[in-house]
Design a protein around this motif. Structure first.
Motif, PDB file in Angstrom:
ATOM      1  N   SER A   3      11.157   0.640   4.275  1.00  0.00           N
ATOM      2  CA  SER A   3       9.834   1.239   4.115  1.00  0.00           C
ATOM      3  C   SER A   3       9.214   0.759   2.814  1.00  0.00           C
ATOM      4  N   CYS A   4       7.889   0.752   2.782  1.00  0.00           N
ATOM      5  CA  CYS A   4       7.174   0.299   1.588  1.00  0.00           C
ATOM      6  C   CYS A   4       5.885   1.089   1.453  1.00  0.00           C
ATOM      7  N   LEU A   5       5.598   1.511   0.240  1.00  0.00           N
ATOM      8  CA  LEU A   5       4.344   2.182  -0.084  1.00  0.00           C
ATOM      9  C   LEU A   5       3.391   1.152  -0.664  1.00  0.00           C
ATOM     10  N   GLY A   6       2.303   0.910   0.038  1.00  0.00           N
ATOM     11  CA  GLY A   6       1.282  -0.009  -0.452  1.00  0.00           C
ATOM     12  C   GLY A   6       0.199   0.742  -1.196  1.00  0.00           C
ATOM     13  N   ILE A   7      -0.158   0.235  -2.369  1.00  0.00           N
ATOM     14  CA  ILE A   7      -1.176   0.875  -3.209  1.00  0.00           C
ATOM     15  C   ILE A   7      -2.228  -0.165  -3.568  1.00  0.00           C
ATOM     16  N   SER A   8      -3.499   0.176  -3.327  1.00  0.00           N
ATOM     17  CA  SER A   8      -4.618  -0.678  -3.709  1.00  0.00           C
ATOM     18  C   SER A   8      -5.403   0.024  -4.812  1.00  0.00           C
ATOM     19  N   VAL A   9      -5.463  -0.608  -5.969  1.00  0.00           N
ATOM     20  CA  VAL A   9      -6.077   0.016  -7.142  1.00  0.00           C
ATOM     21  C   VAL A   9      -7.456  -0.581  -7.377  1.00  0.00           C
ATOM     22  N   GLY A  10      -8.484   0.256  -7.301  1.00  0.00           N
ATOM     23  CA  GLY A  10      -9.844  -0.153  -7.609  1.00  0.00           C
ATOM     24  C   GLY A  10     -10.283   0.417  -8.945  1.00  0.00           C
ATOM     25  N   LYS A  11     -11.582   0.357  -9.189  1.00  0.00           N
ATOM     26  CA  LYS A  11     -12.112   0.819 -10.470  1.00  0.00           C
ATOM     27  C   LYS A  11     -11.994   2.324 -10.621  1.00  0.00           C
ATOM     28  N   SER A  58      10.271   0.929  -1.508  1.00  0.00           N
ATOM     29  CA  SER A  58       9.666  -0.164  -2.260  1.00  0.00           C
ATOM     30  C   SER A  58       8.178   0.121  -2.450  1.00  0.00           C
ATOM     31  N   ILE A  59       7.636  -0.363  -3.562  1.00  0.00           N
ATOM     32  CA  ILE A  59       6.215  -0.151  -3.857  1.00  0.00           C
ATOM     33  C   ILE A  59       5.565  -1.513  -4.080  1.00  0.00           C
ATOM     34  N   SER A  60       4.470  -1.745  -3.372  1.00  0.00           N
ATOM     35  CA  SER A  60       3.725  -2.997  -3.496  1.00  0.00           C
ATOM     36  C   SER A  60       2.279  -2.668  -3.843  1.00  0.00           C
ATOM     37  N   VAL A  61       1.742  -3.357  -4.837  1.00  0.00           N
ATOM     38  CA  VAL A  61       0.397  -3.056  -5.334  1.00  0.00           C
ATOM     39  C   VAL A  61      -0.539  -4.217  -5.007  1.00  0.00           C
ATOM     40  N   CYS A  62      -1.743  -3.861  -4.600  1.00  0.00           N
ATOM     41  CA  CYS A  62      -2.800  -4.846  -4.334  1.00  0.00           C
ATOM     42  C   CYS A  62      -3.938  -4.587  -5.328  1.00  0.00           C
ATOM     43  N   ILE A  63      -4.293  -5.589  -6.125  1.00  0.00           N
ATOM     44  CA  ILE A  63      -5.401  -5.440  -7.073  1.00  0.00           C
ATOM     45  C   ILE A  63      -6.661  -6.061  -6.477  1.00  0.00           C
ATOM     46  N   THR A  64      -7.819  -5.485  -6.804  1.00  0.00           N
ATOM     47  CA  THR A  64      -9.089  -5.951  -6.246  1.00  0.00           C
ATOM     48  C   THR A  64     -10.008  -6.538  -7.308  1.00  0.00           C
ATOM     49  N   SER A  65      -9.517  -6.703  -8.535  1.00  0.00           N
ATOM     50  CA  SER A  65     -10.364  -7.175  -9.637  1.00  0.00           C
ATOM     51  C   SER A  65     -10.058  -8.612 -10.033  1.00  0.00           C
ATOM     52  N   GLU A  66      -9.366  -9.352  -9.171  1.00  0.00           N
ATOM     53  CA  GLU A  66      -9.016 -10.722  -9.519  1.00  0.00           C
ATOM     54  C   GLU A  66     -10.252 -11.620  -9.541  1.00  0.00           C
ATOM     55  N   ASP A  67     -10.133 -12.738 -10.270  1.00  0.00           N
ATOM     56  CA  ASP A  67     -11.197 -13.740 -10.332  1.00  0.00           C
ATOM     57  C   ASP A  67     -10.676 -15.058  -9.770  1.00  0.00           C
ATOM     58  N   SER A 316      -6.706  -2.443   2.546  1.00  0.00           N
ATOM     59  CA  SER A 316      -6.120  -3.187   1.428  1.00  0.00           C
ATOM     60  C   SER A 316      -4.732  -2.654   1.079  1.00  0.00           C
ATOM     61  N   ALA A 317      -4.525  -1.330   1.200  1.00  0.00           N
ATOM     62  CA  ALA A 317      -3.199  -0.757   0.957  1.00  0.00           C
ATOM     63  C   ALA A 317      -2.232  -1.146   2.072  1.00  0.00           C
ATOM     64  N   LEU A 318      -2.725  -1.163   3.314  1.00  0.00           N
ATOM     65  CA  LEU A 318      -1.895  -1.618   4.433  1.00  0.00           C
ATOM     66  C   LEU A 318      -1.492  -3.076   4.239  1.00  0.00           C
ATOM     67  N   ALA A 319      -2.409  -3.882   3.715  1.00  0.00           N
ATOM     68  CA  ALA A 319      -2.102  -5.292   3.452  1.00  0.00           C
ATOM     69  C   ALA A 319      -1.010  -5.428   2.402  1.00  0.00           C
ATOM     70  N   ALA A 320      -1.076  -4.587   1.345  1.00  0.00           N
ATOM     71  CA  ALA A 320      -0.056  -4.635   0.297  1.00  0.00           C
ATOM     72  C   ALA A 320       1.308  -4.238   0.842  1.00  0.00           C
ATOM     73  N   SER A 321       1.353  -3.184   1.666  1.00  0.00           N
ATOM     74  CA  SER A 321       2.620  -2.722   2.233  1.00  0.00           C
ATOM     75  C   SER A 321       3.194  -3.749   3.202  1.00  0.00           C
ATOM     76  N   SER A 322       2.336  -4.317   4.060  1.00  0.00           N
ATOM     77  CA  SER A 322       2.776  -5.343   5.006  1.00  0.00           C
ATOM     78  C   SER A 322       3.257  -6.582   4.279  1.00  0.00           C
ATOM     79  N   TYR A 323       2.579  -6.924   3.192  1.00  0.00           N
ATOM     80  CA  TYR A 323       2.961  -8.073   2.357  1.00  0.00           C
ATOM     81  C   TYR A 323       4.393  -7.929   1.852  1.00  0.00           C
ATOM     82  N   CYS A 324       4.773  -6.704   1.504  1.00  0.00           N
ATOM     83  CA  CYS A 324       6.130  -6.448   0.995  1.00  0.00           C
ATOM     84  C   CYS A 324       7.164  -6.488   2.120  1.00  0.00           C
TER      85      CYS A 324
END
Length: 583
Positions: A3-11, A58-67, A316-324
């Motif tokens: 199992s994996c917890l996906g977290i997407s962090v915005g502003k 497991s914890i997987s993080v997705c950031i949305t502030s990349e350049d 975006s959180a589902l993407a982070a969890s699936s990515y892991c």
């Protein structure tokens, strides 16, 4: 079961979703999801972990502030040389944009270049070290496995990551990220600085709450026609007044950005926070004529699910969890392959508490052993054994046998060298531990100081840039004021000249009237308007003597100075041209 917890962090908000997968299976199941607004990142993450029971997951993080930045490199370049080359290219890009590469952590996406088969198109994915460090501080005590950028991880929601189709993913978060997938590989990553942050921030001022602003957006239709618009209440209309300019600007920017490759796109997917706006896919359809446009539904989510829209909000959180769960791409992950965060991870494992615990254990073990090697015992008396037949000493005269004396003696032994050797070894061990702990503390503080200095450098450079911009603006204003002053001075001179002419011209004409002979006719008089004092006039007469008399009177009376005369015509009458300067 993994199992994996996906977290997407915005502003201002955190999206989260927990997925699980049975061993040996490919299907994923959703165990929990939601959206939370936060003030303190670590506190909100702790609440999410407790709510989803993810202490051991497991914890997987997705950031949305990349350049994103773009460059290129030759395909034949070795991997090690390529990394060095790309880092230098990225530093050069940062210098051109007045950025400090020291505050950024980068990953590189290599894409095929159709126009130049010998080269790769290289997309630099950059994330701020401050943000990465904040995530590390909030999650390091949990089973923290990966950090990915939303633009690269969102492809995990496509079946087989989009293999077999050319598609465009429009991810509308705080800003907007465009991911062009060509035959299952990322070919373009584009950042558009327009998104939901602008809308939610402005509405939050109205509702005094980000959460209420977020919910208010769910009741607005982006594709409302004119008849529907008139029926909207005042609240919905005020939200549209904020929303629609952003959507229009976004649509125009998307059209411009995708123009080079839109002919190859077969499918367009809309995802991100923007999908809370009703019919946003229909509104953006106009930007992708000829392409089917729809909301992105992850391949493992049932489209008939009753709560489908709520689930899609956390894509975006589902993407982070699936990515892991499906396999971390170490080349694109900021935690798995990043020297910066791996260094943080090593330093976290090196805890002084554990070290001093080891010291105490070692000391206790040494205390159990003897620091002095001693053998101690009681000194026994020497004894003489006699035959039983001997009753007293007077009977010794050979009657008994004197047995040999038996001596048993333990000698006390003490070795000072061994004691000092153990003391020195222990001192060296403690010194090494203290040195190592001190080095760790210095290194940790140094990293934080370097990061703080780098941030200050960036801030200072930005301030210098703003000062230079202000200086240029002041210079332009000074030039404008100087130009306006010159024009004003010209107007003042013109006004002064007109005032002077108010007296000069009538005076000249009055004097001219009295000296003109009766047989001389003045046909024209030209007086310059721009301030010149040379006057030109034409006079005619049938008698040359009369004209000569007229010119002589002009000179002698002082009406004009530097008088010059020129004969112009003598066909029917004599015409002369006279010029002179007003006194």
């Amino acid at each position: 079961m993994a199992s994996c917890l996906g977290i997407s962090v915005g502003k201002n908000l955190i999206k989260y979703a927990k997925l699980s997968k049975e061993k040996g299976q490919t299907s994923l199941s959703i165990d929990g999801y939601g959206v939370k607004f936060y003030d303190i990142l670590s506190q909100t993450i702790a609440e999410i972990i407790a709510e989803t029971k993810s202490d051991d997951a497991s914890i997987s993080v997705c950031i949305t502030s990349e350049d994103y930045e773009k460059t290129e490199c030759f395909k034949q370049m070795k991997a090690k040389d390529r990394e060095t080359f790309l880092n230098s290219e990225f530093e050069e890009i940062c210098q051109k944009k007045s950025l400090s590469p020291g505050v950024l952590d980068t990953r590189f996406v290599l894409a095929e270049d159709v126009m130049n088969p010998d080269q790769y198109k290289v997309i630099c994915v950059a994330a701020g070290k401050v943000e990465l460090n904040n995530l590390w501080q909030a999650l390091s005590k949990y089973k923290f496995d990966s950090i990915s950028a939303v633009g690269t991880s969102i492809t995990n929601l496509l079946k087989e990551k989009g293999a077999g189709e050319n598609c465009l993913i429009v991810n509308i978060e705080d800003d907007t990220k465009l991911t062009y997938v060509k035959n299952g590989e990322i070919n373009e990553l584009i950042q558009i600085p327009v998104g939901m942050d602008e809308v939610i921030s402005r509405l939050a001022d109205k509702y005094n709450s980000y959460a209420r602003a977020y919910e208010a957006c769910k009741g607005v239709d982006a594709y409302a026609d004119s008849t529907t618009e008139y029926s909207l209440d005042d609240d919905a209309q005020s939200i549209r007044d904020v929303l629609m300019p952003m959507l229009y600007d976004l649509k125009q920017r998307i059209i411009m950005e995708v123009e080079p490759f839109i002919g190859e796109v077969q499918q367009v997917y809309i995802t991100g926070t923007g999908i809370i706006i009703n019919n946003i896919d229909l509104y953006l359809q106009e930007a992708f004529k000829g392409c089917k446009t729809e909301i992105l539904v992850p391949y493992f989510v049932n489209k008939e699910r009753s709560s489908l829209k709520d689930v899609l909000e956390v894509n975006s959180a589902l993407a982070a969890s699936s990515y892991c769960l499906d396999g971390i791409n170490k080349d694109l992950d900021f935690l798995a392959s990043g020297n910066y965060l791996k260094k943080e991870a090593r330093s976290k494992k090196f805890e002084p508490k554990a070290i001093f615990g080891a010291i105490k254990e070692k000391v206790d073990d040494l205390n159990q052993k003897t620091l002095k090697t001693r053998k101690t015992g009681k000194k026994k008396k020497k004894t003489i054994e006699f035959d039983n037949e001997v009753e007293n000493l007077g009977q010794l005269g050979g009657a008994g046998e004197y047995s040999a004396p038996q001596f048993e003696e333990d000698v006390e032994y003490y070795d000072p060298m061994a004691e000092w050797f153990i003391r020195i070894a222990l001192a060296l061990f403690v010194g090494w531990i203290a040195y190592t702990a001190g080095a760790w503390l210095v290194e940790s503080n140094l990293d934080s100081k370097i990061l703080a200095v780098s941030n200050n450098i960036v801030k200072t450079e930005n301030e210098i840039k703003r000062v230079n911009s202000d200086s240029d603006a002041i210079y332009r204003k000074a030039s404008e004021y100087k130009e306006k002053t010159a024009r004003l001075q010209t107007l003042i001179n013109t006004i002064r000249l007109k005032k002077e002419r108010n007296y000069e011209v009538p005076n000249f004409l009055s004097q001219l009237m009295f000296i003109i002979p009766s047989n001389v006719k003045v046909s024209s008089i030209q007086i310059p308007y721009n301030g010149g004092k040379r006057v030109t006039l034409e006079a005619s007469s049938g008698m040359y003597a009369q004209l000569g008399y007229f010119v002589s009177r002009l000179k002698l009376s002082g009406i004009l100075k530097n008088v010059e005369m020129e004969v112009v015509d003598m066909s029917s009458s004599i015409v002369i041209k006279v010029s002179g300067v007003l006194p």
